[in-house]
Design an enzyme around this catalytic site. Structure first.
Site, mmCIF file in Angstrom:
data_model
loop_
_atom_site.group_PDB
_atom_site.id
_atom_site.type_symbol
_atom_site.label_atom_id
_atom_site.label_comp_id
_atom_site.label_asym_id
_atom_site.label_seq_id
_atom_site.Cartn_x
_atom_site.Cartn_y
_atom_site.Cartn_z
ATOM 1 N N SER A 99 0.846 -1.181 0.000
ATOM 2 C CA SER A 99 0.000 0.000 0.000
ATOM 3 C C SER A 99 0.888 1.240 0.000
ATOM 4 C CB SER A 99 -0.905 0.013 1.232
ATOM 5 O OG SER A 99 -1.425 1.307 1.395
ATOM 6 N N HIS A 152 -1.044 -1.378 -4.361
ATOM 7 C CA HIS A 152 -2.336 -1.049 -3.737
ATOM 8 C C HIS A 152 -2.395 0.466 -3.532
ATOM 9 C CE1 HIS A 152 -5.885 -2.079 -1.268
ATOM 10 N NE2 HIS A 152 -5.498 -1.112 -0.449
ATOM 11 N N ASP A 178 -4.611 3.542 -2.214
ATOM 12 C CA ASP A 178 -5.733 3.865 -1.330
ATOM 13 C C ASP A 178 -6.257 5.270 -1.587
ATOM 14 O OD1 ASP A 178 -6.045 1.596 0.515
ATOM 15 O OD2 ASP A 178 -3.998 2.077 1.142
ATOM 16 N N MET A 217 -8.905 8.052 -0.427
ATOM 17 C CA MET A 217 -9.800 8.426 0.690
ATOM 18 C C MET A 217 -10.329 9.825 0.443
ATOM 19 S SD MET A 217 -7.395 7.290 3.846
ATOM 20 C CE MET A 217 -6.531 5.717 3.860
ATOM 21 N N HIS A 259 -8.157 0.923 -4.165
ATOM 22 C CA HIS A 259 -9.117 0.731 -3.081
ATOM 23 C C HIS A 259 -9.760 2.080 -2.795
ATOM 24 C CE1 HIS A 259 -9.482 -0.279 1.537
ATOM 25 N NE2 HIS A 259 -10.656 -0.217 0.945
ATOM 26 N N MET A 295 -12.047 4.341 -0.738
ATOM 27 C CA MET A 295 -12.772 4.546 0.519
ATOM 28 C C MET A 295 -13.485 5.885 0.393
ATOM 29 S SD MET A 295 -9.668 3.202 2.861
ATOM 30 C CE MET A 295 -8.523 3.278 1.484
ATOM 31 N N MET A 316 -11.409 -6.090 5.319
ATOM 32 C CA MET A 316 -10.601 -5.116 6.062
ATOM 33 C C MET A 316 -10.304 -5.683 7.451
ATOM 34 S SD MET A 316 -9.881 -2.595 4.136
ATOM 35 C CE MET A 316 -9.027 -1.635 5.376
ATOM 36 N N GLY A 348 -3.075 3.901 7.792
ATOM 37 C CA GLY A 348 -2.130 2.783 7.847
ATOM 38 C C GLY A 348 -1.611 2.611 9.272
ATOM 39 N N ASP A 395 -6.588 -6.568 4.108
ATOM 40 C CA ASP A 395 -5.920 -5.264 4.141
ATOM 41 C C ASP A 395 -5.961 -4.680 5.555
ATOM 42 O OD1 ASP A 395 -5.017 -2.673 3.678
ATOM 43 O OD2 ASP A 395 -6.669 -2.113 2.339
HETATM 44 C C1 DX5 Z 1 -6.302 1.507 5.378
HETATM 45 C C2 DX5 Z 1 -5.806 1.216 3.986
HETATM 46 C C3 DX5 Z 1 -4.707 0.233 3.974
HETATM 47 C C4 DX5 Z 1 -3.457 0.700 4.675
HETATM 48 C C5 DX5 Z 1 -2.695 -0.520 5.114
HETATM 49 O O1 DX5 Z 1 -7.453 2.220 5.313
HETATM 50 O O2 DX5 Z 1 -6.851 0.691 3.229
HETATM 51 O O3 DX5 Z 1 -4.410 -0.197 2.658
HETATM 52 O O4 DX5 Z 1 -2.658 1.521 3.878
HETATM 53 O O5 DX5 Z 1 -1.612 -0.102 5.888
HETATM 54 P P1 DX5 Z 1 -0.858 -1.049 6.924
HETATM 55 O O6 DX5 Z 1 -0.378 -2.232 6.150
HETATM 56 O O7 DX5 Z 1 0.219 -0.183 7.450
HETATM 57 O O8 DX5 Z 1 -1.871 -1.454 7.962
HETATM 58 ZN ZN ZN Z 2 -6.377 -0.282 1.293
#
Ligand code: DX5
Ligand code: ZN
Length: 227
Positions: free
Chosen positions: A10, A35, A37, A39, A68, A70, A141, A148, A179
């Site tokens: 990610s 990956h 993300d 948001m 991904h 969100m 999730m 993260g 994830d």
């Molecule tokens: C959280 C994200 C993840 C995140 C994972 O909302 O969707 O992809 O970046 O990070 P780690 O591996 O540090 O938990």
């Molecule tokens: Zn993610």
């Protein structure tokens, strides 16, 4: 265990001041999936990045772009991100009123797009079983989405097991991704439970050697197999 694991780092955990160096480390580490993300500051409290950065990365790097989203309005975000180069769009079940129509809308945006649906920790597998035949991927999730570096919720393992048995029994063509909080231990546990793809931000980007970090997951699998 001979199973091939896909590790999807990610990019949220990358050092943004040295993004090119970070992405080169992934290439050198034989990483195929990235990956990404997205948001929106509404579906989740944080804002991350959008289509422009994806476009620029895609111009130079030949990853499989696992996006991904969100966001509260998945169909709008999907359109922009597919144009920017996404190969797979995974939206949140909790963000839509009619998940089946969201799947169809995203599929209609491009012939080549794959579609995934994600569930937050409090959402049960039972709620989404009906959509599995139409999905290319289901994302479990293992942390609350939005940031993260959080701790892996072990209840995700039960969900992965449940999904694995339904998907195998019914013969659905749907991958299982997990994830949040993935490291060498939670990663191998997730693979043992039935996951095909491990998203890992902090674990991969904070590791000294990407290849070794992936290898460690395989080593733990062998250890668990011997037990
Ligand atoms: C959280 C994200 C993840 C995140 C994972 O909302 O969707 O992809 O970046 O990070 P780690 O591996 O540090 O938990
Ligand atoms: Zn993610």
């Amino acid at each position: 265990m001979k199973k091939k694991i896909i590790v999807a780092p990610s990019i949220l955990a990358a050092d943004f001041l040295n993004l090119e160096t970070e992405l080169n480390r992934l290439v050198e580490g034989d990483i195929k999936w990235l990956h990404y993300d997205v948001m929106d500051g509404h579906f989740v409290p944080n804002i991350s990045f959008g289509k422009e950065i994806l476009k620029q990365i895609k111009r130079k790097y030949d990853f499989y772009y696992d996006v991904h989203i969100m966001v509260t309005n998945p169909e709008h975000a999907a359109k922009e991100l597919i144009e920017a180069g996404a190969d797979l769009i995974t939206f949140h079940y909790e963000a839509c009123e009619n998940p089946k129509s969201t799947i169809e809308t995203i599929k209609s945006l491009s012939e080549d797009i794959s579609v995934g649906m994600s569930i937050k920790p409090y959402t049960s597998v039972d709620e989404i079983v009906q959509y599995l035949p139409y999905l290319d991927l289901v994302l479990v999730m293992s942390v609350e989405p939005g940031a993260g570096g959080q701790k892996f919720d072990i209840e995700a393992l039960d969900k992965i097991e449940q999904l694995r048995s339904i998907i195998d029994e019914e013969g659905y063509d749907c991958l299982i991704e997990v994830d949040g909080g993935i490291n060498d231990l939670t990663g191998s546990d997730s693979v043992m439970a039935g996951a095909d793809i491990l998203v890992a931000g902090t674990y991969i980007f904070k590791s000294f050697d990407v290849k070794e970090a992936v290898e460690k997951i395989y080593e733990n699998l062998e250890l668990e197999d011997d037990e």
